[in-house]
Write an enzyme that holds these catalytic residues in place. Structure first.
Site, mmCIF file in Angstrom:
data_model
loop_
_atom_site.group_PDB
_atom_site.id
_atom_site.type_symbol
_atom_site.label_atom_id
_atom_site.label_comp_id
_atom_site.label_asym_id
_atom_site.label_seq_id
_atom_site.Cartn_x
_atom_site.Cartn_y
_atom_site.Cartn_z
ATOM 1 N N GLY A 62 -9.256 -40.557 3.465
ATOM 2 C CA GLY A 62 -8.677 -40.117 2.556
ATOM 3 C C GLY A 62 -7.372 -41.017 1.906
ATOM 4 N N ASP A 117 -3.134 -40.091 4.219
ATOM 5 C CA ASP A 117 -3.143 -39.320 2.854
ATOM 6 C C ASP A 117 -1.716 -38.115 2.998
ATOM 7 O OD1 ASP A 117 -4.551 -37.793 4.710
ATOM 8 O OD2 ASP A 117 -6.263 -37.656 3.371
ATOM 9 N N ASP A 120 -0.020 -32.721 7.691
ATOM 10 C CA ASP A 120 -0.099 -31.136 7.645
ATOM 11 C C ASP A 120 0.590 -30.666 8.849
ATOM 12 O OD1 ASP A 120 -0.927 -28.610 6.536
ATOM 13 O OD2 ASP A 120 -2.823 -29.050 7.139
ATOM 14 N N LYS A 148 3.471 -31.699 4.212
ATOM 15 C CA LYS A 148 3.368 -30.166 4.048
ATOM 16 C C LYS A 148 4.341 -29.689 5.308
ATOM 17 C CE LYS A 148 -1.223 -29.152 2.776
ATOM 18 N NZ LYS A 148 -2.294 -28.247 2.890
ATOM 19 N N PHE A 169 -3.709 -26.047 -0.653
ATOM 20 C CA PHE A 169 -4.692 -27.061 -0.255
ATOM 21 C C PHE A 169 -4.829 -27.665 -1.472
ATOM 22 C CE2 PHE A 169 -8.787 -28.952 0.562
ATOM 23 C CZ PHE A 169 -8.724 -29.163 2.060
ATOM 24 N N VAL A 170 -4.494 -29.106 -1.261
ATOM 25 C CA VAL A 170 -4.633 -29.942 -2.348
ATOM 26 C C VAL A 170 -5.979 -30.981 -2.334
ATOM 27 C CG1 VAL A 170 -2.257 -29.835 -3.149
ATOM 28 C CG2 VAL A 170 -2.982 -31.362 -1.363
ATOM 29 N N ASP A 176 -9.894 -34.723 -0.102
ATOM 30 C CA ASP A 176 -11.060 -34.035 -0.158
ATOM 31 C C ASP A 176 -11.178 -32.671 0.191
ATOM 32 O OD1 ASP A 176 -10.979 -34.857 2.655
ATOM 33 O OD2 ASP A 176 -13.113 -33.945 2.663
ATOM 34 N N ARG A 182 -12.541 -36.873 -4.172
ATOM 35 C CA ARG A 182 -11.616 -37.727 -3.739
ATOM 36 C C ARG A 182 -11.537 -38.657 -4.994
ATOM 37 N NH1 ARG A 182 -11.019 -37.916 1.834
ATOM 38 N NH2 ARG A 182 -12.834 -37.545 3.140
HETATM 39 P P1 IMP Z 1 -3.093 -32.811 10.126
HETATM 40 O O1 IMP Z 1 -3.697 -33.369 11.351
HETATM 41 O O2 IMP Z 1 -2.994 -31.321 10.257
HETATM 42 O O3 IMP Z 1 -1.519 -33.239 9.985
HETATM 43 O O4 IMP Z 1 -3.889 -32.985 8.849
HETATM 44 C C1 IMP Z 1 -4.137 -34.452 8.356
HETATM 45 C C2 IMP Z 1 -5.471 -34.514 7.913
HETATM 46 O O5 IMP Z 1 -5.783 -33.074 7.418
HETATM 47 C C3 IMP Z 1 -5.192 -35.156 6.406
HETATM 48 O O6 IMP Z 1 -5.368 -36.473 6.826
HETATM 49 C C4 IMP Z 1 -6.366 -34.595 5.560
HETATM 50 O O7 IMP Z 1 -7.566 -35.405 5.902
HETATM 51 C C5 IMP Z 1 -6.347 -33.202 6.049
HETATM 52 N N1 IMP Z 1 -5.746 -32.402 5.271
HETATM 53 C C6 IMP Z 1 -4.604 -31.670 5.397
HETATM 54 N N2 IMP Z 1 -4.303 -30.635 4.561
HETATM 55 C C7 IMP Z 1 -5.030 -31.054 3.566
HETATM 56 C C8 IMP Z 1 -5.017 -30.738 2.239
HETATM 57 O O8 IMP Z 1 -4.264 -30.067 1.452
HETATM 58 N N3 IMP Z 1 -5.972 -31.340 1.215
HETATM 59 C C9 IMP Z 1 -7.102 -32.076 1.889
HETATM 60 N N4 IMP Z 1 -6.918 -32.590 3.021
HETATM 61 C C10 IMP Z 1 -5.929 -32.033 3.822
HETATM 62 MG MG MG Z 2 -7.613 -37.380 6.176
#
Ligand code: IMP
Ligand code: MG
Length: 205
Positions: A62, A117, A120, A148, A169-170, A176, A182
């Site tokens: 990403g 990227d 979350d 986020k 969700f972006v 992606d 992407r």
């Molecule tokens: P985390 O592990 O939940 O912090 O999320 C990190 C990964 O989840 C990012 O590197 C993204 O690949 C994916 N992700 C989380 N939120 C989004 C979103 O809104 N759009 C696209 N990918 C996301």
């Molecule tokens: Mg990612």
């Protein structure tokens, strides 16, 4: 530490290109806004690293667009490497993480800038950071384009944040949904009907 730009859901925005209107609800961050903010982020990073050589460690896939734009504004010596992380499934949640590519450069005693990227739930960075720390770098700074914070479950605090966004969700600018979108030059909000269909289909299997 640079403050991030906090974005609200209902900001006036550029119209979505006609080809994408069925899938993209709105543009959250335009290409011009991305470019402007990334230059400022780079300036802050440069200042903190004070000309020391850094190893930029970027998480695949990403970060590709963000990374390319960020590092061309970093006026200091750097080496670049990647860690591949992927979560199973085509949903909107990060599921079980698998490492698809290991770091090749030696980061022992080095200053590392870890780039992702979007932050979350924080599960990804909280898996990657201990792995990096075990390689004994001098220090690790983390940089994410998007944050986020409302979705966080793991305790992770990024050092540099491009934009703080609401719980949407972006897609686009490297991000992606099921490996699509992407290539879009902006960050957009995916129409919920797109991921609902996919999630319902997956649940029936
Ligand atoms: P985390 O592990 O939940 O912090 O999320 C990190 C990964 O989840 C990012 O590197 C993204 O690949 C994916 N992700 C989380 N939120 C989004 C979103 O809104 N759009 C696209 N990918 C996301
Ligand atoms: Mg990612």
């Amino acid at each position: 530490m640079p403050v991030s730009t906090i974005l609200k859901t209902n900001r006036s925005s550029t119209p979505v290109p006609p080809r994408l209107r069925a899938e993209v609800e709105k543009i959250l961050i335009t290409d011009a806004e991305l470019a402007q903010r990334i230059k400022i982020l780079a300036r802050g990073i440069e200042r903190d690293f004070r000309g020391r050589e850094m190893v930029v460690v970027s998480l695949l896939n990403g970060t590709v667009l963000f990374l390319a734009d960020l590092i061309r504004h970093l006026n200091l010596p750097l080496r670049l490497d990647f860690i591949g992380v992927s979560s199973y499934g085509a949903g909107t949640e990060s599921g079980d993480l698998v490492f698809t590519k290991e770091l090749r450069l030696d980061v022992r005693g080095r200053d590392v800038l870890l780039v992702d990227d979007i932050l979350d739930t924080g599960k990804t960075l909280s898996r990657v950071l201990p792995k990096l720390r075990a390689l004994k770098p001098r220090r690790i700074k983390t940089c994410v384009l998007l944050d986020k914070p409302s979705r966080r479950v793991a305790k992770v605090k990024p050092d540099y944040v491009g934009f703080t966004i609401p719980d949407l969700f972006v897609i686009g600018y490297g991000l992606d949904f099921a490996e699509r979108y992407r290539n879009l030059p902006f960050v957009g909000v995916l129409h919920p009907h797109i991921y609902k269909e996919v999630l319902e289909h997956a649940a029936k299997k």
